[in-house]
Design a protein around this motif. Structure first.
Motif, PDB file in Angstrom:
ATOM      1  N   GLY A  80       0.738  -1.257   0.000  1.00  8.02           N
ATOM      2  CA  GLY A  80       0.000   0.000   0.000  1.00  8.02           C
ATOM      3  C   GLY A  80       0.763   1.298   0.000  1.00  8.02           C
ATOM      4  N   PRO A  81       0.870   1.949   1.148  1.00  4.43           N
ATOM      5  CA  PRO A  81       1.373   3.325   1.172  1.00  4.43           C
ATOM      6  C   PRO A  81       2.825   3.446   0.746  1.00  4.43           C
ATOM      7  N   LEU A  91       4.569   3.816  -3.813  1.00  2.74           N
ATOM      8  CA  LEU A  91       5.044   4.965  -4.601  1.00  2.74           C
ATOM      9  C   LEU A  91       6.409   5.449  -4.126  1.00  2.74           C
ATOM     10  N   GLY A  92       6.695   5.254  -2.838  1.00  2.30           N
ATOM     11  CA  GLY A  92       7.979   5.723  -2.311  1.00  2.30           C
ATOM     12  C   GLY A  92       9.115   4.745  -2.543  1.00  2.30           C
ATOM     13  N   GLU A 103       9.878   2.861  -5.704  1.00  2.07           N
ATOM     14  CA  GLU A 103      10.573   2.904  -6.989  1.00  2.07           C
ATOM     15  C   GLU A 103      11.316   4.226  -7.184  1.00  2.07           C
ATOM     16  N   VAL A 104      10.998   5.238  -6.364  1.00  2.00           N
ATOM     17  CA  VAL A 104      11.709   6.507  -6.513  1.00  2.00           C
ATOM     18  C   VAL A 104      13.205   6.326  -6.278  1.00  2.00           C
ATOM     19  N   TRP A 105      13.560   5.297  -5.508  1.00  2.00           N
ATOM     20  CA  TRP A 105      14.995   5.056  -5.272  1.00  2.00           C
ATOM     21  C   TRP A 105      15.693   4.662  -6.560  1.00  2.00           C
ATOM     22  N   LEU A 106      14.967   3.976  -7.444  1.00  3.61           N
ATOM     23  CA  LEU A 106      15.556   3.629  -8.742  1.00  3.61           C
ATOM     24  C   LEU A 106      15.754   4.889  -9.577  1.00  3.61           C
ATOM     25  N   VAL A 107      14.707   5.713  -9.647  1.00  2.00           N
ATOM     26  CA  VAL A 107      14.794   6.923 -10.458  1.00  2.00           C
ATOM     27  C   VAL A 107      15.921   7.813  -9.932  1.00  2.00           C
ATOM     28  N   ALA A 108      16.027   7.905  -8.601  1.00  4.15           N
ATOM     29  CA  ALA A 108      17.099   8.722  -8.031  1.00  4.15           C
ATOM     30  C   ALA A 108      18.468   8.100  -8.307  1.00  4.15           C
ATOM     31  N   LEU A 123      15.139  13.671   2.280  1.00  6.61           N
ATOM     32  CA  LEU A 123      14.508  12.570   1.538  1.00  6.61           C
ATOM     33  C   LEU A 123      14.293  11.381   2.459  1.00  6.61           C
ATOM     34  N   PHE A 172      11.483  11.987   5.027  1.00  8.03           N
ATOM     35  CA  PHE A 172      10.102  11.813   4.576  1.00  8.03           C
ATOM     36  C   PHE A 172       9.778  10.338   4.340  1.00  8.03           C
ATOM     37  N   GLN A 173      10.773   9.572   3.867  1.00 11.63           N
ATOM     38  CA  GLN A 173      10.541   8.129   3.729  1.00 11.63           C
ATOM     39  C   GLN A 173      10.282   7.518   5.106  1.00 11.63           C
ATOM     40  N   MET A 220       9.113   8.987   7.674  1.00 12.93           N
ATOM     41  CA  MET A 220       7.792   9.411   8.133  1.00 12.93           C
ATOM     42  C   MET A 220       6.728   8.448   7.592  1.00 12.93           C
ATOM     43  N   SER A 221       6.872   8.106   6.305  1.00 17.54           N
ATOM     44  CA  SER A 221       5.898   7.201   5.701  1.00 17.54           C
ATOM     45  C   SER A 221       5.954   5.828   6.379  1.00 17.54           C
ATOM     46  N   GLU A 263      13.972   8.533 -18.858  1.00 19.36           N
ATOM     47  CA  GLU A 263      15.214   8.679 -18.102  1.00 19.36           C
ATOM     48  C   GLU A 263      16.235   7.638 -18.551  1.00 19.36           C
ATOM     49  N   MET A 299       1.811   8.969   0.783  1.00 18.49           N
ATOM     50  CA  MET A 299       1.249   9.263   2.107  1.00 18.49           C
ATOM     51  C   MET A 299      -0.092   9.973   1.977  1.00 18.49           C
ATOM     52  N   PHE A 352      -2.903   7.364   1.120  1.00 18.24           N
ATOM     53  CA  PHE A 352      -3.267   6.449   2.199  1.00 18.24           C
ATOM     54  C   PHE A 352      -3.444   7.164   3.531  1.00 18.24           C
TER      55      PHE A 352
END
Lengths: 344, 419
Positions: free
Chosen positions: A47-48, A51-52, A54-59, A321, A324-325, A327-328, B73, B112, B115
């Motif tokens: 779930g939550p 989204l957080g 795959e951003v590690w791949l993009v980064a 960064l 915020f991760q 926090m999630s 990218e 966040m 959800f």
């Protein structure tokens, strides 16, 4: 300074393998779940965080382009088919997980679920092949071009791809063992159709020998391959030993200590990055045809002025960064229960 | 087979698809910020319902923006390894900063936000959406700076054929950056308004029960289109002078074009230095669409006594206008990118020198595979948006209260874990 950025690149890609790894592990494990409710429950556990992750791949690719531009171009174009497979897999999972809950018809959802399963497997296989391709070196010429794509077709690369797939599946199972409801704990009873945490823990335990077998076969193929022994040094053994140890730890810890079992499977997914990073050091992209064309960390890095700029602008942001991760992770910690928001 | 046209076609296809979705992402998130702020301040239920309805459409659209963005990218390295080899020291920095300072946070915060409904305090939940919106704008800022650098390289010096960064600040005062950023951001906001107005118009034609919500959405959408149209045109026309000065072969007069071609021929050898005809033709069509959209203001007085709904035909016009901003955006890109051919970085690196040394067959397989995948996903995504919109603002899954019985307000099957 290059070394610090190389470490940061490794950190981001390792974080991607750990976090994206359980997305893909859960994705592959959907294939064992028949009904919509069971699959949805497993995805709610992700779930939550989805989204957080795959951003590690993009980064990682951002750092690769910003801090190691030469490596970016030659690595991606040199391992073209493996990268394409991985990216296609990532795209499929990204889209299918987020859209599978939108249609009301169950048949349409089942079709999206098949895309999640296929994409997850493809992403894991693709990244495994990329790491394997790095370990055996590429036919890199002095002008920076890599000859053909046939160099990727070896048993070692295939074994690396399959090994990473087994690792993410184990990791997915330990993640679900940690996140799914555990009825014995005095919580509300789970719907009978939904596999409880204990079942996922048993599955994780049963999958460990498969993963260990894959690791052993891959290591043997590595020893037998002249290209791998030429490119990779003895330092690769340290993370390899950690990998075996962490898999054994998953088997021992899964039934009673789901948190620690998840930590162990996370460590297992960090080790492939260390095998490549430490095994090839000081090189990053080894040429099998011309030793002079081999790229070292220093040669692959961007010019000092560029790295200095990134130091000033990007490095201060990294604690933010991670904050915020965190926090999630904190807000949505614990097992999913009847109050878990459902969206996927 | 020559890999160059395939690599160019693949990049054009992927960017166009990416652009169609990120425009709506940027535009709708702006409107969502307004709606959720209004909901926070007034506590009126209609605003919360609007956030949930438009939020679910925003989220479906968001998916393909990321998917195509990831492909883009990786394409830099896969197909254009010359970019990283010769100009990576400069061009890589804004892209790296975009991923770290913008996209990373945008997606983390959005997870966040999705959800966090009913779990986080209202203020925190609103702050998350502000974070998502701000980072989306930061993304546009860095990506446009990177693109502008390819249009007009600045702040660098060449040593041994490789570009080195000398002045990072110059990337952000680049004449091809500032005006274009304003133009693209206005276009995104206008597109978001058009999508909101168009969908509301179709739903109002069906006499749905959600009259108040849809009328409000139609109003907000049309006001947005009207207001955003002004800076859109301003920044658009302002570019003629700025771009013409630094890219004579794109927008210069005949004398400037001839001088530039002579200069390029002297420095890089003979080649076709004038852009293809379609690049200029699409500019004309884009401006035509822009002038058409500028008429949105005539709809606003029709809200008096709800004539816009009672007359019906204005709703049909608004509904049929949804594709216009998308078409105009693609044409704008064709002008901007096609108009600088044959350059990957204008006056510095030609596309033939930037393309990877991959064989034509591999490039063709990658082009066909990724294009088929992205086109199929695009169609599926738009169908899902249309279906989600057609179901009306009843009760989207997004932000559903944990106390309501899900079966009562949505035809969808019960959530898996709810008791």
């Amino acid at each position: 300074m290059e070394l610090a950025w190389y470490g940061l690149l490794g950190l981001f890609f390792a974080a991607y393998l750990v976090l994206g790894g359980y997305d893909y592990g859960v994705g592959v494990l959907l294939s064992g779940l028949r009904g919509d409710a069971e699959r949805r429950a497993a995805l709610t556990a992700v779930g939550p965080f989805f989204l957080g992750n795959e951003v590690w791949l993009v980064a990682s690719v951002g750092i690769l382009f910003g801090a190691f531009p030469i490596l970016e171009g030659e690595l991606l174009s040199g391992l073209y088919p493996a990268v394409v497979a991985a990216v296609a897999g990532v795209v499929l999972v990204t889209v299918a997980v987020q859209l599978r809950g939108r249609p009301a018809r169950l048949a349409a959802r089942a079709a999206w679920d098949r895309a999640v399963i296929a994409g997850s497997a493809l992403a894991a296989l693709g990244w495994g092949a990329v790491l394997g391709g790095l370990l055996q070196g590429v036919p890199l010429r002095a002008d920076g071009h890599v000859d053909g794509v046939g160099h990727l077709v070896t048993p070692f690369v295939a074994a690396c791809a399959l090994t990473l797939l087994t690792l993410v599946v184990v990791h997915g199972a330990t993640f679900l063992a940690l996140r799914m409801p555990a009825p014995a704990g005095g919580r509300a009873p789970v719907d009978g159709a939904i596999p409880s945490a204990a079942r996922w823990a048993r599955l994780a335990r049963r999958l460990v020998p498969v993963a260990l077998g894959a690791v052993v076969v891959t290591s043997l193929l590595g020893f037998l391959s002249a290209r791998v022994t030429a490119a990779a040094g003895a330092l690769a053994f340290v993370p390899l030993a950690v990998l075996v140890g962490s898999l054994l730890a998953v088997r021992a810890l899964a039934p009673r200590r789901p948190g620690w079992a998840f930590v162990a499977s996370s460590v297992a997914l960090v080790t492939p990055v260390l095998v490549v990073g430490l095994g090839l050091y000081p090189n990053v992209l080894v040429s099998t045809v011309d030793p002079a064309a081999t790229l070292t960390v220093a040669e692959a890095a961007a010019a000092p002025a560029t790295l200095e700029l990134l130091n000033w602008l990007a490095v201060p942001a990294i604690p933010v960064l991670i904050g915020f991760q965190a926090m999630s992770w904190w807000v949505f910690r614990g097992r999913v229960d009847g109050k878990a928001p459902i969206y996927w | 087979m020559d890999p160059l046209p395939l690599a160019r076609l693949q990049f054009a296809t992927t960017t166009s698809i990416h652009f169609l979705f990120v425009l709506v992402t940027l535009g709708l998130v702006t409107l969502l910020v307004y709606l959720q702020t209004a909901s926070f301040v007034t506590r009126k239920p209609v605003y919360e319902r609007m956030v949930r309805f438009w939020g679910s459409i925003y989220l479906i659209n968001y998916v393909l923006g990321i998917a195509a963005g990831i492909v883009l990218e990786f394409q830099f390295g896969l197909n254009w390894s010359g970019l990283s080899r010769y100009i990576g020291n400069v061009f890589g920095a804004p892209l790296a900063l975009e991923t770290l300072l913008a996209f990373f946070l945008e997606s983390t915060l959005l997870g966040m936000w999705i959800f966090g409904w009913h779990r986080l305090r209202r203020g925190v939940h609103l702050a998350l959406l502000y974070g998502v919106a701000i980072t989306a704008y930061v993304s546009a800022f860095f990506i446009m700076a990177a693109n502008a650098w390819l249009q007009h390289p600045v702040g660098y010096e060449i040593r041994d054929g490789v570009a080195y960064l000398t002045d990072f600040g110059a990337l952000f005062t680049n004449p091809t950056f500032t005006m274009a950023l304003g133009h693209v951001v206005s276009a995104a906001v206008l597109t978001g308004g058009m999508v909101m107005a168009g969908i509301s118009a179709w739903l109002l034609l069906r006499r749905t029960p959600d009259y108040e919500l849809l009328r409000k959405s139609l109003w907000i959408g049309l006001v947005t289109v009207t207001v955003a149209g002004v800076p859109l045109m301003g920044f658009g026309f302002a570019q003629f002078g700025a771009v013409g000065a630094v890219q004579p072969t794109k927008l210069g007069d005949e004398a400037a074009k001839a001088a530039a071609v002579a200069d390029f021929t002297a420095r890089f050898g003979p080649d076709e230095y004038l852009p293809p005809v379609w690049a200029n033709a699409s500019l004309g069509f884009m401006i035509l669409i822009g002038f058409t959209l500028a008429w949105a203001f005539v709809m606003l007085p029709l809200f008096h006594r709800d004539w816009i709904v009672r007359l019906k035909f204005p709703l049909v016009i608004v509904g049929l206008s949804i594709p216009l901003p998308f078409l105009a955006s693609i044409m704008g890109w064709l002008t901007r990118e096609g108009g600088r051919q044959p350059w990957a970085a204008y006056g510095l690196l030609k596309v033939d020198d930037a393309v990877s040394g991959v064989s034509g067959g591999v490039m063709l397989a990658s082009f066909l595979g990724f294009t088929a995948l992205l086109l199929a996903l695009t169609v599926a995504n738009w169908l899902l948006i249309a279906k989600r919109a057609a179901r009306g603002a009843g009760d989207p899954a997004l932000g559903r209260s944990l106390d309501t019985d899900p079966a009562a307000d949505d035809a969808r099957p019960e959530p898996a874990l709810a008791r």
